[in-house]
Design a protein around this motif. Structure first.
Motif, PDB file in Angstrom:
ATOM      1  N   PHE A   1       0.819  -1.208   0.000  1.00  0.00           N
ATOM      2  CA  PHE A   1       0.000   0.000   0.000  1.00  0.00           C
ATOM      3  C   PHE A   1       0.853   1.258   0.000  1.00  0.00           C
ATOM      4  CE2 PHE A   1      -2.413  -3.355   2.121  1.00  0.00           C
ATOM      5  CZ  PHE A   1      -3.508  -3.445   1.255  1.00  0.00           C
ATOM      6  N   SER A   2       2.028   1.151  -0.577  1.00  0.00           N
ATOM      7  CA  SER A   2       2.932   2.293  -0.679  1.00  0.00           C
ATOM      8  C   SER A   2       3.759   2.142  -1.938  1.00  0.00           C
ATOM      9  CB  SER A   2       3.853   2.361   0.540  1.00  0.00           C
ATOM     10  OG  SER A   2       4.897   3.297   0.337  1.00  0.00           O
ATOM     11  N   SER A   3       4.185   3.275  -2.495  1.00  0.00           N
ATOM     12  CA  SER A   3       5.080   3.215  -3.660  1.00  0.00           C
ATOM     13  C   SER A   3       6.416   3.872  -3.331  1.00  0.00           C
ATOM     14  CB  SER A   3       4.432   3.927  -4.861  1.00  0.00           C
ATOM     15  OG  SER A   3       4.134   5.280  -4.525  1.00  0.00           O
ATOM     16  N   ALA A   4       6.787   3.871  -2.060  1.00  0.00           N
ATOM     17  CA  ALA A   4       8.005   4.542  -1.622  1.00  0.00           C
ATOM     18  C   ALA A   4       9.265   3.852  -2.126  1.00  0.00           C
ATOM     19  CB  ALA A   4       8.036   4.628  -0.096  1.00  0.00           C
ATOM     20  N   TYR A   5       9.263   2.518  -2.178  1.00  0.00           N
ATOM     21  CA  TYR A   5      10.451   1.770  -2.578  1.00  0.00           C
ATOM     22  C   TYR A   5      10.064   0.656  -3.542  1.00  0.00           C
ATOM     23  CZ  TYR A   5      12.344   4.149   1.513  1.00  0.00           C
ATOM     24  OH  TYR A   5      12.716   5.095   2.428  1.00  0.00           O
ATOM     25  N   ARG A   6      11.085  -0.082  -4.023  1.00  0.00           N
ATOM     26  CA  ARG A   6      10.846  -1.188  -4.926  1.00  0.00           C
ATOM     27  C   ARG A   6      11.451  -2.479  -4.370  1.00  0.00           C
ATOM     28  NH1 ARG A   6       8.258   2.152  -5.634  1.00  0.00           N
ATOM     29  NH2 ARG A   6       7.820   3.472  -7.443  1.00  0.00           N
ATOM     30  N   LEU A   7      10.714  -3.547  -4.580  1.00  0.00           N
ATOM     31  CA  LEU A   7      11.151  -4.903  -4.229  1.00  0.00           C
ATOM     32  C   LEU A   7      11.526  -5.598  -5.535  1.00  0.00           C
ATOM     33  CD1 LEU A   7      11.289  -7.513  -2.444  1.00  0.00           C
ATOM     34  CD2 LEU A   7       8.826  -7.724  -2.827  1.00  0.00           C
ATOM     35  N   VAL A   8      12.672  -6.277  -5.548  1.00  0.00           N
ATOM     36  CA  VAL A   8      13.173  -6.894  -6.774  1.00  0.00           C
ATOM     37  C   VAL A   8      13.520  -8.353  -6.533  1.00  0.00           C
ATOM     38  CG1 VAL A   8      14.909  -6.768  -8.605  1.00  0.00           C
ATOM     39  CG2 VAL A   8      14.131  -4.664  -7.491  1.00  0.00           C
ATOM     40  N   VAL A   9      13.083  -9.225  -7.441  1.00  0.00           N
ATOM     41  CA  VAL A   9      13.420 -10.649  -7.392  1.00  0.00           C
ATOM     42  C   VAL A   9      14.138 -10.993  -8.685  1.00  0.00           C
ATOM     43  CG1 VAL A   9      12.535 -13.007  -7.311  1.00  0.00           C
ATOM     44  CG2 VAL A   9      11.465 -11.227  -5.902  1.00  0.00           C
ATOM     45  N   TRP A  10      15.286 -11.655  -8.578  1.00  0.00           N
ATOM     46  CA  TRP A  10      16.030 -12.091  -9.759  1.00  0.00           C
ATOM     47  C   TRP A  10      16.040 -13.613  -9.852  1.00  0.00           C
ATOM     48  CZ3 TRP A  10      19.430  -8.053  -7.417  1.00  0.00           C
ATOM     49  CH2 TRP A  10      19.375  -6.846  -8.133  1.00  0.00           C
ATOM     50  N   ALA A  11      15.909 -14.112 -11.061  1.00  0.00           N
ATOM     51  CA  ALA A  11      15.987 -15.556 -11.305  1.00  0.00           C
ATOM     52  C   ALA A  11      16.839 -15.800 -12.533  1.00  0.00           C
ATOM     53  CB  ALA A  11      14.587 -16.128 -11.494  1.00  0.00           C
TER      54      ALA A  11
END
Length: 278
Positions: A262-272
């Protein structure tokens, strides 16, 4: 003296009118507060429930359409996009606010600010369908997720439909480079809501008309800045947190969304990394 007393007229001070006026003001104020509360509640229900129902229904239908087309039409037709042949997608927003890339997402959609590639020259390149049309199906068994993948990371034409968006200029599925995707974390189908639960070794598959590509989760970057464009480069590495990422070329898959929820302050990243092709 008695006559004077009889001639006096008593003065009566009336206070009932003021009391009634005050009560009326309080009543109107209470009605206004209740009405505003109902409107806010309806807005919350629309954002958190109705947009999800609509987007999920459209996404499921799109997956069904793709799989019916692939069953009827054998491989060898239209090819999936690659970094060299993908057309420039004119996104409505350079940065998404989901709802979600490192472009930000509407209440939790998520993307990374990306640069557009130059339009390829030559007349023999295959014609690409509209940005909002899906070309692949993403599956993450650990999350029970099945979602269509479409070109571009525009909110209105891609992410808000419950689709996962393919960053323009990044590699196609299964190809060398970085196949980078964005999706909403909250609202509008929220396909990437639980990607924070992914762990090293979890499998992710991407099916196209031609074949199915299987990737294995390798790294998770819990939090970075919205404009950390390094995470979607051909050899992905965070420019904000350089200890996360890679230094050698390969076939990578990147998932991006907003964090915290419920926020757009940061980004979460998943690498495969690509492990097999079938």
């Amino acid at each position: 003296m008695r006559d004077r007393v009889r001639e006096r007229v008593p003065v009566v001070v009336q206070t009932g009118g003021r009391r009634r006026t005050g009560a009326r003001v309080l009543w109107v104020g209470a009605e206004t507060v209740v009405t505003c509360g109902i409107l806010v509640l309806l807005l919350v229900v629309h954002q958190l429930w109705w947009t999800n129902q609509q987007a999920r229904a459209e996404a499921r239908e799109q997956v069904s359409v793709l799989e019916r087309e692939w069953a009827i039409s054998p491989p060898g037709g239209e090819e999936s996009p690659s970094a060299e042949t993908v057309e420039t997608v004119e996104t409505e927003e350079t940065e998404l606010s989901g709802q979600e890339g490192l472009v930000s997402g509407s209440e939790g959609g998520g993307g990374v600010a990306s640069t557009r590639p130059a339009r390829p020259s030559g007349s023999d390149l295959p014609r690409q369908p509209a940005a909002s049309r899906a070309f692949a199906v993403l599956r993450i068994p650990r999350l029970g997720l099945t979602a269509p993948v479409a070109r571009g990371v525009s909110k209105r034409s891609v992410l808000d439909k419950g689709y996962v968006g393919h960053y323009p200029g990044t590699a196609g599925p299964g190809l060398p480079g970085n196949f980078a995707l964005a999706g909403h974390r909250n609202t509008h189908g929220e396909p990437f809501r639980y990607i924070n639960r992914l762990r090293a070794g979890d499998e992710i598959s991407v099916r196209t008309r031609e074949r199915t590509y299987t990737y294995r989760v390798d790294q998770v970057l819990p939090q970075t800045a919205p404009r950390d464009v390094g995470v979607i480069r051909p050899v992905p590495r965070s420019v904000v947190k350089p200890s996360y990422g890679y230094s050698t070329a390969g076939a990578y898959l990147t998932l991006t969304t907003c964090t915290p929820e419920f926020s757009s302050a940061y980004r979460l990243v998943v690498w495969a990394k690509l492990v097999s092709t079938a």
